[in-house]
Motif scaffolding. Structure first.
Motif, PDB file in Angstrom:
ATOM      1  N   LEU B  25     -16.784  36.811  86.835  1.00  0.00           N
ATOM      2  CA  LEU B  25     -18.092  37.312  86.386  1.00  0.00           C
ATOM      3  C   LEU B  25     -18.398  37.020  84.916  1.00  0.00           C
ATOM      4  CD1 LEU B  25     -18.625  40.704  88.204  1.00  0.00           C
ATOM      5  CD2 LEU B  25     -19.821  38.548  88.500  1.00  0.00           C
ATOM      6  N   PRO B  26     -17.508  37.366  83.978  1.00  0.00           N
ATOM      7  CA  PRO B  26     -17.855  37.096  82.577  1.00  0.00           C
ATOM      8  C   PRO B  26     -18.155  35.620  82.320  1.00  0.00           C
ATOM      9  CG  PRO B  26     -15.587  37.877  82.794  1.00  0.00           C
ATOM     10  CD  PRO B  26     -16.241  38.078  84.099  1.00  0.00           C
ATOM     11  N   ILE B 119      -8.951  43.558  83.849  1.00  0.00           N
ATOM     12  CA  ILE B 119      -9.831  44.636  84.342  1.00  0.00           C
ATOM     13  C   ILE B 119     -10.821  45.082  83.268  1.00  0.00           C
ATOM     14  CG2 ILE B 119      -8.248  45.474  86.135  1.00  0.00           C
ATOM     15  CD1 ILE B 119      -7.838  47.946  84.465  1.00  0.00           C
ATOM     16  N   ALA B 120     -10.502  44.879  81.994  1.00  0.00           N
ATOM     17  CA  ALA B 120     -11.487  45.178  80.944  1.00  0.00           C
ATOM     18  C   ALA B 120     -12.702  44.271  81.104  1.00  0.00           C
ATOM     19  CB  ALA B 120     -10.865  44.980  79.564  1.00  0.00           C
ATOM     20  N   MET B 121     -12.456  43.018  81.452  1.00  0.00           N
ATOM     21  CA  MET B 121     -13.579  42.086  81.600  1.00  0.00           C
ATOM     22  C   MET B 121     -14.369  42.368  82.865  1.00  0.00           C
ATOM     23  SD  MET B 121     -12.224  38.625  79.874  1.00  0.00           S
ATOM     24  CE  MET B 121     -10.624  38.549  80.611  1.00  0.00           C
ATOM     25  N   ILE B 122     -13.672  42.861  83.916  1.00  0.00           N
ATOM     26  CA  ILE B 122     -14.400  43.273  85.118  1.00  0.00           C
ATOM     27  C   ILE B 122     -15.299  44.472  84.788  1.00  0.00           C
ATOM     28  CG2 ILE B 122     -14.171  44.198  87.450  1.00  0.00           C
ATOM     29  CD1 ILE B 122     -11.515  42.642  87.644  1.00  0.00           C
ATOM     30  N   THR B 123     -14.782  45.417  83.974  1.00  0.00           N
ATOM     31  CA  THR B 123     -15.588  46.570  83.572  1.00  0.00           C
ATOM     32  C   THR B 123     -16.840  46.124  82.829  1.00  0.00           C
ATOM     33  OG1 THR B 123     -13.478  47.704  83.210  1.00  0.00           O
ATOM     34  CG2 THR B 123     -15.467  48.859  82.520  1.00  0.00           C
ATOM     35  N   ALA B 124     -16.660  45.186  81.891  1.00  0.00           N
ATOM     36  CA  ALA B 124     -17.812  44.689  81.130  1.00  0.00           C
ATOM     37  C   ALA B 124     -18.830  44.041  82.063  1.00  0.00           C
ATOM     38  CB  ALA B 124     -17.347  43.703  80.063  1.00  0.00           C
ATOM     39  N   ALA B 125     -18.333  43.324  83.077  1.00  0.00           N
ATOM     40  CA  ALA B 125     -19.243  42.710  84.048  1.00  0.00           C
ATOM     41  C   ALA B 125     -20.009  43.785  84.813  1.00  0.00           C
ATOM     42  CB  ALA B 125     -18.459  41.824  85.015  1.00  0.00           C
ATOM     43  N   GLY B 126     -19.307  44.875  85.178  1.00  0.00           N
ATOM     44  CA  GLY B 126     -19.962  45.984  85.873  1.00  0.00           C
ATOM     45  C   GLY B 126     -21.066  46.588  85.018  1.00  0.00           C
ATOM     46  N   LEU B 127     -20.798  46.681  83.718  1.00  0.00           N
ATOM     47  CA  LEU B 127     -21.805  47.207  82.790  1.00  0.00           C
ATOM     48  C   LEU B 127     -23.053  46.318  82.781  1.00  0.00           C
ATOM     49  CD1 LEU B 127     -21.864  49.562  80.662  1.00  0.00           C
ATOM     50  CD2 LEU B 127     -21.420  47.796  78.958  1.00  0.00           C
ATOM     51  N   VAL B 129     -24.192  44.553  85.317  1.00  0.00           N
ATOM     52  CA  VAL B 129     -24.969  44.828  86.528  1.00  0.00           C
ATOM     53  C   VAL B 129     -25.680  46.169  86.383  1.00  0.00           C
ATOM     54  CG1 VAL B 129     -24.903  45.097  89.029  1.00  0.00           C
ATOM     55  CG2 VAL B 129     -23.328  43.532  87.913  1.00  0.00           C
ATOM     56  N   ALA B 130     -24.989  47.166  85.811  1.00  0.00           N
ATOM     57  CA  ALA B 130     -25.578  48.501  85.657  1.00  0.00           C
ATOM     58  C   ALA B 130     -26.827  48.446  84.781  1.00  0.00           C
ATOM     59  CB  ALA B 130     -24.549  49.465  85.066  1.00  0.00           C
TER      60      ALA B 130
END
Lengths: 193, 188
Positions: B25-26, B119-127, B129-130
């Motif tokens: 994602l990133p 997983i930090a980069m997955i979190t940023a990707a989720g942000l 989308v949010a």
């Protein structure tokens, strides 16, 4: 030749029924490859998964390459990998062809706005699932927060955004340094006793 | 030329995205910033939804879809193969040296750092989308009222999905279908 085709078709079938990515694939692989075909053992499969989780690329693909290689070397690896890719590529191309005509419709836009909400939750849940194995001590928690902040906000604070690839390489290097120091510390403690 | 750039970008993504499909994602967001005519941030959110509701690894689905957006059917196929290539090469090498690889403390140390980073980069990707799905910056800018910042019906749906998935353990496909219906019914 027959075994190559067998590898290709087995992984093509697995690729066609694997929804939700690599983590959803393990039970299917267990049934097809361990119980039915005896191509590999459950222990090996777990190892392939744990290596696939920390090497570049898609986990499910890494596992396909591993098992193909084990059966028939490089050609087996290619047969299994291309097999795994076949149906997902065909299906997404069909959807993409179909969606270019429909993406402008109001009803489709409302549907996707709803789906995006679901995607947020799915990503959050993926993070929560992975958290336990990844953030194991204060150092990894700090690294998590640092990488998150740099990835999400570096473009706002700095005149440029730090590239993701640079962050990945830095994180690996810091991991080597810190775990190396930890190991040396543990060894010294052992000698002291 | 465009197809070569596309393949290079996805090869790079395949080489550096550690930790599964969402880790791509990133890189996709970066690509979207660098080549705005390829796909937008909202397109990426749609791609995730399509990936979650179709078979196959999420990263592959994303590369096929993004490649198709850029260069049609050949683009879709070539982008997927380019994404897969680095991991195939690396796994072939690792398979040869599996025993050594497992015991190497350098490699172990690298993974110790890579796992939380991924997983930090997955979190940023989720942000990311949010920001598109749960927040309405335009409404907030227009009214200055903090209550307008959040899309409340979207937040309620998010909580329902989160609780529902925990309790019911249905496939994500079902929740995606239900969210689409909710989006249509309540005009998200």
């Amino acid at each position: 030749m027959n075994e190559l085709l067998d590898l290709y078709w087995t992984f093509a079938r697995i690729g066609a029924v694997t929804f939700g990515g690599g983590y959803a694939m393990l039970p299917i692989l267990e049934r097809e490859l361990v119980d039915k075909r005896h191509w590999t053992t459950m222990d090996d499969l777990r190892d392939y998964f744990s290596i696939g989780q920390c090497t570049p690329g898609i986990i499910a693909l890494n596992v396909s390459t591993f098992i193909g290689e084990k059966r028939r070397g490089v050609r087996g690896a290619l047969a299994a990998t291309v097999g795994f890719l076949t149906f997902p590529i065909i299906i997404i191309l069909l959807i993409a062809l179909f969606l270019t005509n429909f993406a402008q419709l109001e009803i489709v836009q409302h549907a996707f706005a709803g789906i995006r909400v679901c995607v947020c939750v799915l990503i959050l849940q993926a993070v929560l699932r992975l958290w336990k194995k990844s953030v194991v001590d204060p150092f990894t928690l700090g690294l998590y927060l640092a990488v998150f902040a740099l990835n999400a906000f570096s473009g706002l604070v700095l005149p440029f955004k730090i590239p993701t690839a640079v962050l990945v390489i830095l994180a690996g290097a810091v991991g080597v340094l810190v775990s190396g120091r930890k190991n040396r510390g543990a060894r010294k403690e052992g000698e002291g006793k | 030329m465009n197809i070569l750039t596309l393949m290079y970008e996805f090869f790079k993504t395949g080489l550096f995205s550690v930790g599964g499909g969402l880790a791509t994602l990133p890189f996709l967001y970066e690509m979207s910033d660098r080549y705005p005519d390829w796909f937008s941030h909202a397109d990426i959110a749609d791609m995730i939804a399509i990936s979650e509701s179709t078979p196959g690894a999420i990263g592959i689905n994303m590369s096929t879809y993004a490649g198709f957006r850029v260069a049609g059917i050949p683009g879709g196929i070539l982008a997927s193969l380019a994404l897969a290539a680095p991991s195939v090469i690396i796994i072939l090498i690792i398979a040869r040296f599996l025993a050594k690889f497992r015991q190497n403390s350098l490699v172990e140390g690298a993974f110790y750092g890579l796992r939380p980073a991924s997983i930090a980069m997955i979190t940023a990707a989720g942000l990311n989308v949010a920001k598109v799905a749960l927040v309405d910056l335009n409404a907030y800018a227009a009214s200055g009222n903090l209550g307008d910042l959040f899309v409340w019906k979207a937040l309620i749906l998010a909580v329902l999905i989160f609780v529902g998935q925990k309790k019911l353990k249905w496939s994500p496909v079902i929740f995606i279908a239900l969210s689409a219906v909710a989006g249509i019914l309540f005009k998200f």
